[in-house]
Design an enzyme around this catalytic site. Structure first.
Site, PDB file in Angstrom:
ATOM      1  N   LYS A   1      40.301  44.241 -15.453  1.00 18.17           N
ATOM      2  CA  LYS A   1      40.708  43.260 -16.451  1.00 18.17           C
ATOM      3  C   LYS A   1      41.605  43.858 -17.523  1.00 18.17           C
ATOM      4  O   LYS A   1      42.571  43.245 -17.962  1.00 18.17           O
ATOM      5  CB  LYS A   1      39.472  42.603 -17.065  1.00 18.17           C
ATOM      6  CG  LYS A   1      38.750  41.685 -16.096  1.00 18.17           C
ATOM      7  CD  LYS A   1      37.659  40.902 -16.773  1.00 18.17           C
ATOM      8  CE  LYS A   1      37.052  39.920 -15.778  1.00 18.17           C
ATOM      9  NZ  LYS A   1      38.044  38.947 -15.283  1.00 18.17           N
ATOM     10  N   GLY A   2      41.275  45.081 -17.959  1.00 16.86           N
ATOM     11  CA  GLY A   2      42.103  45.701 -18.979  1.00 16.86           C
ATOM     12  C   GLY A   2      43.527  45.919 -18.510  1.00 16.86           C
ATOM     13  O   GLY A   2      44.486  45.566 -19.200  1.00 16.86           O
TER      14      GLY A   2
ATOM     15  N   ASP B   1      43.084  36.826 -16.806  1.00 20.78           N
ATOM     16  CA  ASP B   1      43.701  37.995 -17.427  1.00 20.78           C
ATOM     17  C   ASP B   1      45.158  37.721 -17.776  1.00 20.78           C
ATOM     18  O   ASP B   1      45.653  38.163 -18.820  1.00 20.78           O
ATOM     19  CB  ASP B   1      43.613  39.198 -16.486  1.00 20.78           C
ATOM     20  CG  ASP B   1      42.181  39.597 -16.184  1.00 20.78           C
ATOM     21  OD1 ASP B   1      41.309  39.353 -17.035  1.00 20.78           O
ATOM     22  OD2 ASP B   1      41.934  40.137 -15.091  1.00 20.78           O
TER      23      ASP B   1
END
Length: 317
Positions: free
Chosen positions: A39-40, A267
């Protein structure tokens, strides 16, 4: 100097595409691919491709996965700063059906080692950003430090409270200016932190006044944007901080798309929202519309980070 600082996870995704998602005990034939995710990193790539100078603070192993992360970050001009871990770089197993729906299992690996002290050591990197963006695939103490730094320097703090079973505390929400849950994450937060029972399938159909009231109970001091997939998004502001909007609660419709893979769509939304906020002084509704359009385009390509569109794809000549 970054416009957006992202603190979070990087995964090597292993993806199987099949006509329907497998049931328990069932074996199905599929087509395999691999690529970058987490996700980051997905959000960092979305932010960068949406036009913002972006930094990414993460933890990586000493392996091929970490080499992939660095090379891809360099290709998108993302300033990557990583804590070296003895564990392997994070991984994810993803199953995608013919309608683009997915099921995901994550192996945290190095992501679980991201230390609050390391994030604190990157104060100078994070403090330069206009928006600090984090998710919940990293230890909560590390996320707390990231948002605290953002709050200290007057940046907009944006928390994507994903995945739905993540540890999200009242302390974390107290440092959050913008919260971007999907229906499942929103329902989970309400159950755990507010004591309200709302089934994820009922979120989109809940009337605006009731949904706004629940958002205000969840994040009294900040803005909540609940992403609703094909139903668009719901925005809820405090009455005294409407971020340039004329009303405190409203819906933004989804943009038309022909989805083939919804992996990473949330995201895409959060990364594009952060980029837009960092770049343009417009009413918040305009930022949400941009993020919704960006996320819709991301579903028309396969993969997670690789599916994040570039600005020219949104505005073709």
């Amino acid at each position: 100097m970054p416009d957006v600082a992202v603190v979070g996870s990087f995964n090597v995704d292993h993806v199987w595409r099949c006509d329907t998602l497998p049931h328990p005990g069932e074996t199905r034939a599929g087509r395999y691919t691999t690529g970058p995710g987490g996700k980051g990193f997905n959000q960092a790539v979305a932010s960068a491709r949406a036009g913002a100078a972006t930094s990414f603070v993460c933890a990586l192993g000493d392996d091929a996965g970490s080499q992939l992360a660095r090379s891809l970050a360099e290709a998108d001009d993302i300033a990557l700063v990583d804590q070296r871990s003895e564990h392997p770089t994070g991984t994810a197993g993803i199953y995608v059906d013919a309608q683009g729906r997915n099921s995901i299992v994550i192996g945290a690996g190095a992501n679980g080692d991201l230390r609050a002290s390391f994030v604190e050591s990157q104060w100078a990197v994070i403090a330069q950003a206009r928006v600090v963006l984090a998710q919940c695939e990293s230890p909560v103490d590390a996320v707390l430090v990231a948002l605290r730094i953002g709050r200290e320097v007057g940046a907009t703090t944006l928390l994507n409270p994903a995945p739905a079973n993540a540890e999200v505390s009242a302390d974390l929400l107290a440092l959050t200016d913008l919260l971007t849950p999907n229906e499942t994450e929103f329902a989970s937060l309400l159950a755990r932190l507010v004591g309200t029972t709302l089934h994820p399938d009922e979120v989109a159909s809940t009337d605006d006044a009731a949904l706004h009231a629940q958002c205000r109970r969840l994040l009294p001091q900040g803005t909540v944007v609940v992403t609703l997939g094909a139903a668009g998004a719901f925005v809820s502001h405090p009455d005294d901080a409407m971020r340039g909007d004329a009303i405190a609660a409203y819906r933004v419709p989804a943009f038309p798309a022909k989805p083939i893979d919804t992996t990473g769509a949330g995201d895409a939304f959060s990364g594009a929202l952060a980029a837009s906020i960092s770049q343009r002084a417009v009413a918040f509704a305009e930022h949400v519309r941009f993020a919704a359009r960006y996320a819709a385009h991301s579903t028309e390509r396969t993969g997670a980070a690789a599916a994040m569109p570039r600005l020219w794809a949104l505005n073709p000549p």
